[in-house]
Each structure stands twice: as C-alpha cells, then as structure tokens.
Write a protein that holds these residues in place. Structure first.
Motif, PDB file in Angstrom:
ATOM      1  N   VAL A 103       0.828  -1.205   0.000  1.00  0.00           N
ATOM      2  CA  VAL A 103       0.000   0.000   0.000  1.00  0.00           C
ATOM      3  C   VAL A 103       0.861   1.254   0.000  1.00  0.00           C
ATOM      4  O   VAL A 103       2.058   1.221   0.342  1.00  0.00           O
TER       5      VAL A 103
ATOM      6  N   ARG B  24      -8.419   3.785 -14.629  1.00  0.00           N
ATOM      7  CA  ARG B  24      -8.899   3.396 -13.306  1.00  0.00           C
ATOM      8  C   ARG B  24      -8.157   4.180 -12.237  1.00  0.00           C
ATOM      9  O   ARG B  24      -7.185   4.903 -12.538  1.00  0.00           O
TER      10      ARG B  24
ATOM     11  N   PRO C 197      -6.752   3.898  -7.857  1.00  0.00           N
ATOM     12  CA  PRO C 197      -6.405   2.891  -6.834  1.00  0.00           C
ATOM     13  C   PRO C 197      -7.559   2.644  -5.865  1.00  0.00           C
ATOM     14  O   PRO C 197      -8.427   3.496  -5.655  1.00  0.00           O
ATOM     15  N   ASP C 198      -7.557   1.464  -5.254  1.00  0.00           N
ATOM     16  CA  ASP C 198      -8.512   1.159  -4.191  1.00  0.00           C
ATOM     17  C   ASP C 198      -8.115   1.894  -2.915  1.00  0.00           C
ATOM     18  O   ASP C 198      -6.932   2.066  -2.624  1.00  0.00           O
TER      19      ASP C 198
ATOM     20  N   THR D 237      -3.857   3.704   0.408  1.00  0.00           N
ATOM     21  CA  THR D 237      -4.441   3.214  -0.848  1.00  0.00           C
ATOM     22  C   THR D 237      -3.574   2.084  -1.397  1.00  0.00           C
ATOM     23  O   THR D 237      -2.443   1.853  -0.949  1.00  0.00           O
ATOM     24  N   GLU D 238      -4.130   1.408  -2.376  1.00  0.00           N
ATOM     25  CA  GLU D 238      -3.397   0.375  -3.107  1.00  0.00           C
ATOM     26  C   GLU D 238      -2.085   0.945  -3.656  1.00  0.00           C
ATOM     27  O   GLU D 238      -2.043   2.070  -4.160  1.00  0.00           O
ATOM     28  N   TRP D 239      -1.000   0.170  -3.548  1.00  0.00           N
ATOM     29  CA  TRP D 239       0.266   0.575  -4.168  1.00  0.00           C
ATOM     30  C   TRP D 239       0.178   0.254  -5.661  1.00  0.00           C
ATOM     31  O   TRP D 239      -0.126  -0.867  -6.051  1.00  0.00           O
ATOM     32  N   VAL D 240       0.435   1.248  -6.495  1.00  0.00           N
ATOM     33  CA  VAL D 240       0.326   1.069  -7.944  1.00  0.00           C
ATOM     34  C   VAL D 240       1.684   0.629  -8.491  1.00  0.00           C
ATOM     35  O   VAL D 240       2.643   1.396  -8.497  1.00  0.00           O
TER      36      VAL D 240
ATOM     37  N   ASP E  26      -0.607   0.422 -16.404  1.00  0.00           N
ATOM     38  CA  ASP E  26      -0.602  -0.995 -16.026  1.00  0.00           C
ATOM     39  C   ASP E  26      -0.043  -1.852 -17.162  1.00  0.00           C
ATOM     40  O   ASP E  26      -0.050  -1.418 -18.324  1.00  0.00           O
TER      41      ASP E  26
ATOM     42  N   VAL F 147      -3.562   4.517 -14.798  1.00  0.00           N
ATOM     43  CA  VAL F 147      -3.945   4.606 -13.390  1.00  0.00           C
ATOM     44  C   VAL F 147      -3.537   5.990 -12.885  1.00  0.00           C
ATOM     45  O   VAL F 147      -2.357   6.363 -12.973  1.00  0.00           O
TER      46      VAL F 147
ATOM     47  N   VAL G   5      -3.142   8.802  -9.768  1.00  0.00           N
ATOM     48  CA  VAL G   5      -2.929   8.880  -8.320  1.00  0.00           C
ATOM     49  C   VAL G   5      -2.927  10.349  -7.893  1.00  0.00           C
ATOM     50  O   VAL G   5      -2.955  11.251  -8.721  1.00  0.00           O
TER      51      VAL G   5
END
Length: 531
Positions: free
Chosen positions: A157, A234, A236-237, A250-253, A304, A310, A312
C-alpha cells in the motif's frame, strides 16, 4: 491594529524574498499600483541587488519555493489565474514543483499512531522511508497485516501522511493572503473584477479539503464509481480501515510512469492509443461527470501492464455544475463546427456575459479567436489555448472571472501536454469529437429532453407533495405580517388585506395558494421600497 501590522510584516518579508529572486521583473509594469506600493517594491529590489548577483536560483518559482508550503500552494493556484498574474507568470508558475525535504520516518509513525489510534506495527509489517514529499504531505510504501478477517493476504500500500504542524502554518499564511486581497480591493477598485477575495477563499477551501485526507479518499471513491465502466482508465482502491483525517492508505500502484516513454515503448504499449485515452478520459470526467482530476501531470499517471492508465494523488480536484458542463461542451462543439453565433449565445444563456452586450459583436470577437486557430493543421490546434484566448477576450465584454473554468483550462494545458508527449501529431478535435458528440446527443438531443421532462415532472410531484407544508408556512407568514403591521412594521393597505381575507374564505386551497403567493410578492415589493 496589531493584526494589520503582523500581516504587513509577513507580506513585507515575502516581498523581500521575491525581490531577492528577481521575481517582480521591471517595476515599470506596475504603473497602476499606488505610489507607496511602487516605492516599496523599488526599495525591495534595491536592497536585494547584492544578494541577487550571488544567486543562481532566480525567478518567481524559486522565490515561492523558498517561501514555503503555503506559498507553493498559492503559486500552483495562481498558475490557473493568468487573469491575475499575467500569462508569462502563469506559465512559470505552472512549472512549480511541489517538492520539499521529507520529515522523518519516526514522525510519520507518530502521526499514524495518533491518527489511526493503533500501533503502526499492528497495521503494517513493513513501513519504508518516504518515497515522495510535497508541501502538505508525504508518501511511504508499506505492507499490511491482515486483521479481523478483512483480508486474506498482505497487500502493498501507499501511505500518505500530513506534515506535522501544517494546519497552523497554512492558517497564518492564509490570514495574510486575505489581508492582502482586502487591501488590494480597497486601494485599487479595478481589481474588483478579478475577485481577489473570492480567489483567496477558493484557495483556502481547496487547502482545507486537501488537509483532510478523508476527503481525498472520498474523491478517489467517487471517481472510481464514475469511471467503473470506462475502458483504459482506473484509480487505486482505498483502504478505509487505515485512513483518517491525517493518514490515507491506498493500493500501491505497481506500474510504469506515463512519462517514461522508452519503457512504455519497450513494453509494447500503443502510445497513440494512450494519448487518446488521456485526453478522452479527462474530457469525460469534466463534461460527463463534472468532477475531474485537476493535477493530471505525468508524475500522477501510470500505465498498467495491460495498458490501463492509473491516476494517483487526488488532493486537487475540480468540479463543474451542469451549467458549466453544458457551457464547455457547447462552446467546444460550436468552435469545432465554426458556429460562432451559437457559442456567443451560450455565453449569454449561461449569464457569463452581461445582457447589455451585443451577441453579434461578441460572435465577431469569437470568430477572431477561432479562425486563426482552426485554420492550422490538426496537430497544432490546442483546445486549452483556445479556452485561454476566449477567457482573455471576454474581459472586453465585462465577463466576470469564472475560477472553476480557469482551473479546467489550466488542467487542460497539462493534459494536452501529456497527451502530445505520447503522440506529437495528436489531432485534438478528432480525439475529443466522440466525447463532445456523446454529451451533445445525450443532453441536447431527444434523450436529454426526455430526461429534462422527467426531472420537471419529479419536481412538480415534490411541489404537490409539499403543498400542505407550504400552506402551513403561508399561514404562519400571514400571522407574522399581521403582528408586524400592528407593531408599526411593514404596512399593507387595509383594503388589500381585507380583500385577501375575504377571498381566502371564499376559495379553496388552490386559490388560497395563489393569493398567498401574491401577498408574499407584495411584501417583497414593500421591503424593496423600505430599503
């Protein structure tokens, strides 16, 4: 008095630092300022001349960086307001990088302990050094510990943490900015059109939101919902269990930065398709959703392995109401089709240009903007430049500044730049066409008319449902007016009130409603005459 002195000293310090970096330019350009202000600027430049010769970091951006976090945010904001600082300064401020030395890992862990109410080692099995540090917050990479059955395995994360004491620093500096805006309006009446107080309030509101990381988490969540069905984009979660006002997880991209062109080529990504996705995604967010990422530079965009972009860092977001979205879509569509009269009408319908101006003359001014731009080759046309020139020309027609549209235009400058690094031959109109056409057909075509009719019916239904309450309020208003009349307040003609009472006794609820609306209109007229 003491407050004014304190703010004046703060601003004088800022002026000295700006002068030391030679950020003002020639004092001759400030001939409209009061004599005292020109003398102060001249003294600041003279006092800093020796220091200036020893500096390599000259310029407005360097000075603002030295002034610290609040001024960096002010600089980024003013980059969206060329109407205030001028086009040249706005371009320089657009290159301002929001980077500061990081605070320690130990301070970050203390913020987690305080903000999340738990020991960091119960939340994260790993917690690294900062990977990015900006004026308001910094980011660490960490690895979660599954807890309470919420996860079946650890996750990598990104943990964003506010700088310690940042709220107090911003509060003091923003007070000084408000002081300067009020002073500018008082000594220079022409400044009113630029709405400096409103500009500072917009900045203050933006900073308040940015310093509550729950708001950024909500922005990510909202954009995730808006773009759930969008191919190629998209966000991140959000890990809500590890998020608070001062901590965002948050989700690590794990993806390739969009600015790393060579890496993207080596991975086989279609750069032209990525350019289209960047531009179309931004326009969809702005026009379709009315909610857009206002800091879409290359450092905030990743790709991705499957080619999905993605985004951020959602600290700076822009919103457009339905009126602004329709305005934007119709003027871009109007310029595309060279329908300058329609573009002019849209300005008047939106209320942006005063009604005492001539729509035909305004359309002529719009043609002067559009024809030189649209006659260029497709890969030279810039929608951001078009909007910038449009907002500049509208000054001649007394159009009030629209900060939300200026933020959009400045973001579009960045987005166009990002897209053209991927595809230098990008045809902006061809890329934007599907998004604009979809909006126009959906909103202004039969589907949009049906939607408007349905909304109108729903509004009427709510009105009918609320009639009993409305009548009750009307009766309360009647008693209030009677009391005021008895006490010598607002006076309605005696004959008028008697006729209203008699009519109320004769007619049903529908007629009573109309009569009370008439009575309230009479009260409004009386109030206008009183004041």
């Amino acid at each position: 008095m003491l407050t004014a002195i304190r703010h004046s000293l703060r601003l004088a310090r800022a002026m000295l630092i700006l002068a030391r970096h030679d950020a003002f330019g020639p004092t001759e350009q400030f001939t409209d300022l009061p004599a005292s202000a020109r003398q102060l600027m001249g003294a600041a430049k003279m006092a800093s001349r020796i220091a200036l010769r020893r500096r390599d970091d000259k310029g407005l951006a360097a000075a603002i960086t030295e002034l610290g976090p609040s001024y960096i945010k002010l600089g980024q904001f003013l980059a969206t307001r060329p109407d205030i600082v001028g086009a040249a300064h706005a371009d320089e401020l657009a290159s301002l990088r929001d980077r500061l030395p990081p605070f320690s890992r130990e301070e970050a862990l203390a913020e987690i302990r305080s903000g999340l109410g738990a020991e960091p080692d119960t939340l994260f099995s790993e917690f690294g050094e900062p990977v990015a540090a900006a004026s308001i917050a910094q980011v660490h990479r960490a690895r979660t510990i599954p807890r309470n059955g919420e996860e079946d395995k650890p996750r990598d994360v990104a943990v964003k943490i506010l700088r310690p004491g940042i709220e107090e620093r911003f509060s003091s500096d923003l007070d000084s900015f408000f002081f300067a805006a009020r002073l500018a309006e008082r000594v220079q009446p022409a400044v009113h059109r630029l709405r400096p107080l409103e500009a500072v309030e917009t900045l203050a509101q933006s900073v308040r939101l940015e310093m509550d990381l729950r708001m950024e988490a909500a922005a990510i969540s909202e954009m995730a919902a808006n773009t759930a069905d969008d191919a190629g984009f998209r966000v991140p979660d959000v890990d809500w269990t590890r998020t608070s006002r001062r901590v965002l997880t948050t989700e690590w991209v794990e993806a390739t930065p969009l600015g790393d062109i060579e890496a993207l080529k080596a991975q086989g990504h279609d750069l032209e398709a990525l350019a289209d996705t960047v531009m179309q995604s931004f326009l969809r967010h702005a026009i379709r959703d009315g909610f857009f990422h206002a800091d879409m530079h290359q450092g905030n965009l990743f790709v991705d392995p499957d080619g999905t972009i993605v985004a951020v860092d959602f600290g700076i977001m822009g919103r457009l109401g339905l009126k602004e979205r329709r305005f934007l879509a119709e003027i871009l569509w109007g310029f595309t089709t060279r329908n300058y009269m329609r573009v002019s009408e849209v300005h008047f319908e939106a209320g942006y240009v005063p009604g005492d101006q001539s729509p035909a003359v305004f359309a002529q001014a719009l043609r002067a903007i559009g024809e030189p731009l649209l006659d260029r080759s497709a890969d030279e046309i810039s929608m951001a430049r078009l909007l910038g020139q449009l907002f500049y020309v509208t000054e001649q027609f007394n159009m009030h500044t629209q900060p939300q549209l200026l933020l959009l235009q400045k973001t579009m400058v960045v987005v166009e730049g990002v897209a053209r690094t991927l595809n230098p031959r990008l045809n902006m109109w061809e890329t934007a066409g599907p998004v604009l056409r979809e909006w126009v057909e959906h909103t202004l075509g039969p589907e949009g008319r049906i939607h408007e009719a349905a909304e109108g019916a729903a509004t009427l239904g709510r009105l009918v449902t609320g009639l009993p309450e409305l009548l009750t309020e009307a009766e309360r208003t009647t008693h209030m007016l009677a009391d005021m009349a008895k006490s010598g307040g607002i006076r309605l003609d005696a004959t008028t009130t008697e006729e209203l009472a008699a009519a109320q006794a004769r007619h049903g609820w529908a007629s009573r409603l109309a009569l009370w609306i008439g009575a309230l209109a009479l009260v409004a007229i009386a109030l206008v005459e009183l004041f």
